[in-house]
Write an enzyme that holds these catalytic residues in place. Structure first.
Site, mmCIF file in Angstrom:
data_model
loop_
_atom_site.group_PDB
_atom_site.id
_atom_site.type_symbol
_atom_site.label_atom_id
_atom_site.label_comp_id
_atom_site.label_asym_id
_atom_site.label_seq_id
_atom_site.Cartn_x
_atom_site.Cartn_y
_atom_site.Cartn_z
ATOM 1 N N GLU A 61 39.599 34.779 44.981
ATOM 2 C CA GLU A 61 38.864 35.132 43.765
ATOM 3 C C GLU A 61 37.403 34.703 43.878
ATOM 4 O O GLU A 61 36.487 35.480 43.602
ATOM 5 C CB GLU A 61 39.513 34.467 42.543
ATOM 6 C CG GLU A 61 40.880 35.027 42.186
ATOM 7 C CD GLU A 61 41.552 34.250 41.071
ATOM 8 O OE1 GLU A 61 40.847 33.830 40.123
ATOM 9 O OE2 GLU A 61 42.778 34.045 41.130
ATOM 10 N N TYR B 46 48.358 29.206 45.084
ATOM 11 C CA TYR B 46 47.226 28.944 44.201
ATOM 12 C C TYR B 46 45.956 28.756 45.024
ATOM 13 O O TYR B 46 44.877 29.225 44.650
ATOM 14 C CB TYR B 46 47.500 27.704 43.346
ATOM 15 C CG TYR B 46 46.474 27.455 42.274
ATOM 16 C CD1 TYR B 46 46.575 28.072 41.027
ATOM 17 C CD2 TYR B 46 45.397 26.596 42.490
ATOM 18 C CE1 TYR B 46 45.637 27.839 40.030
ATOM 19 C CE2 TYR B 46 44.460 26.360 41.511
ATOM 20 C CZ TYR B 46 44.578 26.976 40.278
ATOM 21 O OH TYR B 46 43.639 26.742 39.301
#
Length: 229
Positions: free
Chosen positions: A154, A147
């Site tokens: 991102e 994560y």
């Protein structure tokens, strides 16, 4: 009748999970192969189509939650799927200048490993009614690293795309027009970063954003239940 309905539900979810699993397995294989043979600059071109198909297929999970086909809350799945679709289509597909950055490789590898574990876990649960303990552990533990690498990639790619978004004005709508409506894609991207950044900052410090907190809660619940059994 209820038994037939439950059987069809399990069959559908099993086929769905294993189909998307195969898509992500292809993405990971192509990414690693290309990274080894040609370097990070060629990774996106190698994985573009399977990446788009596998990631867009996740839209079905929102529908699954809305229709009650699965118990996962839409409030947890929608932000993650929405952010990934944004990066996949509004950033990588829309702005080719971002595709050769090394963050594309870390993004694709983080996403694909996460999804290979997740879809195989749920695929086995639907097909056999259970998943092995080692896969359960991977499902609820690897996200703590992946994560971090995924969300960092991102955010980085959105930031890298900002000057290209501003210069091209792609998807922006200017006045005057017959709809009397304007939209600035550059500021929309900044707003998107504004949503990411507080969560990313707290993730590396004392707190956690909603999705990470939700996953930690799920991990504790799942592993505690597994020990009892």
């Amino acid at each position: 009748m209820a038994g037939l309905s439950s059987g069809l539900r399990r069959l559908y979810l099993s086929v769905y999970n294993w189909t998307v699993f195969a898509g992500w397995a292809q993405v990971l294989f192509l990414a690693l192969k290309t990274l080894k043979e040609s370097g990070h600059v060629a990774v996106y071109d190698a994985v573009e189509r399977p990446l788009q198909l596998a990631q867009t297929a996740a839209v079905m999970e929102i529908l699954h939650g809305l229709t009650g086909l699965v118990r996962s809350p839409v409030s947890a799945t929608l932000p993650q799927i929405g952010s990934r679709l944004y990066v996949t289509w509004a950033i990588l597909w829309s702005f080719p200048e971002t595709r050769t950055h090394f963050l594309v490789s870390s993004l694709v590898i983080s996403w694909s490993i996460t999804e290979i574990i997740r879809y195989s876990f749920f695929g086995l649960k639907e097909a056999l009614g259970f998943a092995p303990s080692w896969l359960l552990w991977l499902r609820y533990s690897t996200f703590m690293i992946l994560y971090l690498t995924g969300i960092t990639s991102e955010v980085g790619l959105i930031y890298i795309a900002l000057p290209y978004i501003k210069a091209s004005e792609k998807y922006s709508i200017r006045l005057p027009n017959k709809w009397n409506f304007s939209f600035d894609n550059f500021y929309a991207a900044i707003a998107t970063l504004g949503i990411y950044i507080p969560g990313t900052y707290t993730l590396f410090s004392a707190g956690s954003p909603h999705m990470y907190t939700y996953m930690l809660g799920q991990r504790k619940k799942a592993l505690t239940k597994s020990k009892r059994e």
